[in-house]
Every structure is written in structure tokens, then in C-alpha cells.
Write an enzyme that holds these catalytic residues in place. Sequence first.
Site, mmCIF file in Angstrom:
data_model
loop_
_atom_site.group_PDB
_atom_site.id
_atom_site.type_symbol
_atom_site.label_atom_id
_atom_site.label_comp_id
_atom_site.label_asym_id
_atom_site.label_seq_id
_atom_site.Cartn_x
_atom_site.Cartn_y
_atom_site.Cartn_z
ATOM 1 N N ASN A 7 0.840 -1.250 -0.033
ATOM 2 C CA ASN A 7 -0.162 0.017 0.001
ATOM 3 C C ASN A 7 0.949 1.137 -0.028
ATOM 4 O O ASN A 7 1.456 1.573 0.942
ATOM 5 C CB ASN A 7 -0.853 0.068 1.278
ATOM 6 N N ARG A 94 -2.488 -1.655 -3.782
ATOM 7 C CA ARG A 94 -3.297 -0.856 -3.635
ATOM 8 C C ARG A 94 -3.181 0.205 -4.748
ATOM 9 O O ARG A 94 -2.222 0.718 -5.106
ATOM 10 C CB ARG A 94 -3.573 0.078 -2.528
ATOM 11 N N HIS A 183 -11.281 5.681 -1.046
ATOM 12 C CA HIS A 183 -11.293 5.141 0.226
ATOM 13 C C HIS A 183 -12.088 3.751 0.048
ATOM 14 O O HIS A 183 -12.640 3.216 0.992
ATOM 15 C CB HIS A 183 -11.783 5.950 1.444
ATOM 16 N N ARG A 242 -7.321 19.516 2.602
ATOM 17 C CA ARG A 242 -8.058 19.638 1.541
ATOM 18 C C ARG A 242 -9.267 20.304 2.122
ATOM 19 O O ARG A 242 -9.888 20.017 3.226
ATOM 20 C CB ARG A 242 -8.365 18.109 0.952
ATOM 21 N N GLU A 384 -7.272 -2.018 5.121
ATOM 22 C CA GLU A 384 -7.136 -1.968 3.667
ATOM 23 C C GLU A 384 -6.302 -3.452 3.291
ATOM 24 O O GLU A 384 -6.488 -3.840 2.326
ATOM 25 C CB GLU A 384 -6.686 -0.894 3.196
#
Length: 399
Positions: A7, A94, A183, A242, A384
Site C-alpha cells: 500500500n 493498492r 477510500h 483539503r 485495507e
Amino acid sequence: MYILVINAGSSSLKYQLFDMPSDKPLCTGLIERIGTNEALIRHKILTTEPGLTIERKGTIADHAEGLEQMLQLLSDTETGLIHSADDIQVVGHRVVHGGERFAKPTLITPSVKEAIKVLFPLAPLHNPINYQCIEIAEKTFPRAKQIAVFDTAFHQTLPAYAFRYAIPDTLYVHEGIRVYGFHGTSHKYVCGKAMTWLQKPDAKLISIHLGNGCSMTAVRAGQSIDTSMGFSPLAGLVMGTRSGDIDPAIIFHLISLGYSTDDVNTLLNKQSGMQGLTGLSDMRDIGKAVAAGNRSAELALEIYAYRIRKYIGAYAAVLNGLDALIFTAGVGENDSAMRERICSALDVLNIHLDSSKNSAHSSEIRDVSRDQATVKILVIPTNEELEIAVQSYELLHER
């Protein structure tokens, strides 16, 4: 079957090694500050009690060197878990953006790699690094099958009325401008856990992934039907750096003030969100500022929580009901005060948080709602890497 999951971020690399079909990792690792002389590797071996952690500090020039050092740790003569790179049968990657082409895990071929390259403009900070790690892994683990699991894939079930923007049709048809969502691997993992915990495969869920990047997804019967991030990861919630949702006219106004398009891009992606509101991007630091009486930090936390509450209301309407809220990722799992802020004043949706349950800590799935609440509030640690390993294993057993 040894499955190594990679990842990769722009300056970091997380990895886990699994002996599938067991869902317990043999080891986990994190390489941070790649590209500096202050890089850190934290390699945890989990096959013994209480486990063994190996740390290394120094210079790691790039991801290729990081993967080389990871292989050295995995195959170390004293503490290694494999004899050589040939023991790794699968490498699961990923990949952030899969566009409309990739809706499921995919065996990596030259044509798949080219498709990932084509998508570079849609995820310029992530897809190039993901691609680079695929190429490095192909050389490092030449006998392994390479599999890509795409963050956007889970959201390919969005209906057209949810993923289309109200702009000229040709911009969707020819330029691919639509909601993609992100996500997805995390949202899929925690929603699967929630459906099992609830014993309800048709559950109506709102998954809230709160880290430095933040997103929410409305999920019905295991399928994403709406999500807060859009064409890029910039849309939706207030995040670490962000902005999340803003009036598009602000962009034109900033340009009229003399900002270049690059300036605006940097402003909204790297200098806004909690960073812009407080000068801090880490929620732990912002919490300390609030405790010290910083009013700007207090307002920022209210803005952050308020945006999430608005999406909860919207997604409860989209789902036409709600069985559970799910909090996950770094902030979602660990910041009990933020969960309380978010869940306050949601009585109309039968969302009632139990403060004593909420303040308790656990690494397992837990319900922090009041005993009689009809909507469960679940805190579910995301994984994940495990989700990527499971999807990779299932893909190979379908073939």
C-alpha cells in the site's frame, strides 16, 4: 499461499504478509519519509508472542530501495518469514484510481499497466507511485502474480443519477468527468464487518472514514450508492489539508485576484481544510489547541463535525432509513471527542451516543450507541491490506 500486500503513498509504504486463507498477518510494516535521509522502517513480526518489532533509520532514496529493504527483513536468516523472494506467490497492490474500467480486483498485465498510466492525470499524486511499485515488485518478486485492487472499484455500483454531474454530456462521454469516489477498499472492508456484526446482509449503512483524508459512503446491502469524494479526492468533507466542498465560483474569484490554476490547486489540496482554518492539520494538535483556549481551533472542529452531520442527514435520506453509522480510520477510530461532536443533535435520526461506551478503548469492533438506540454507532478498525489480500486470494480461486 503467501500474499504480500503493498500500500504505497507518495513518501511512504505500508505492507503486510499473509499466509492465506488465514486473515492473521504474519508481519506488518511501515516505511516512512522515503526520499530523505531520515527514513524510518518499522517491521513487526507477529508469529511469536508478544511479537517482535525491528526499527531502522537512515536514508531510503526511493520506493525501489524501500522494497529492497523490506525483502531483506522478510528473508533475514534469523528473524525472516520466507527464504527468498520466490516464496511470495502473490503481490497485491493498492491502486488509487481505476476509472470506469476496473470494478473488481484485476490480474496485472501489460494492458492493465497501460490503463493505470492513462489514469495518471486523474490521480497524479497516487497512480504514478502505484505504477512504479508494480514495476519494482515485478522485478523483486518475479515468480509472483501481481494483482491490483482499486480504491475506486467499490463505487462502481453508484447509479448514474448519483455519479453524473450536471455539466454538458460530452464532458462525461469523452473526458470521463464524473464521481469516482475513493477510500473504497476501506469502506468495503468495514461495511462487510458491520453486516456480519449486525447479522443483516441488507443493512443500510453510512461509513465514515476519517483520517488526514476523509470521506463518507452510503451503502445498501453491501453496495455503494453514494459517496462524498467525487472526480478527485478533494470533494466532500473538511480534511487535514483539503477544503472539501466549496462554491466553484470561489475558484474563478481567486483567479481574478491573481492566483494561477496551480496556486488554486495547491491552496485547496494542501493549504486548506483544518490546516487552513487553524495552521494545524493533525487532529491531536488541534485538540491540544482547543484545550489551551484557541477559539479558531474550536470553530474548526465545529465546522469539521457540522459537515459530517450534513452528510449523515443526506445519506439517511438517500438510504430511506439507517441501521448503523460506522466510524473508521485514524480519527474515526481513536478520537472519541470528535465522535461525540458528530453524533450530537441527531435525535431526529434516532442516533444516540453513549458517552461511557464511547470513551472506552478497544481494538475490536464496538457499539458505542445507547442500549435502546435503533441506529447502532459502530467503531470498526479498518484494514485495507487485509481486504486487498482477501480480494486477491478470491480472484485467484475464481480462475
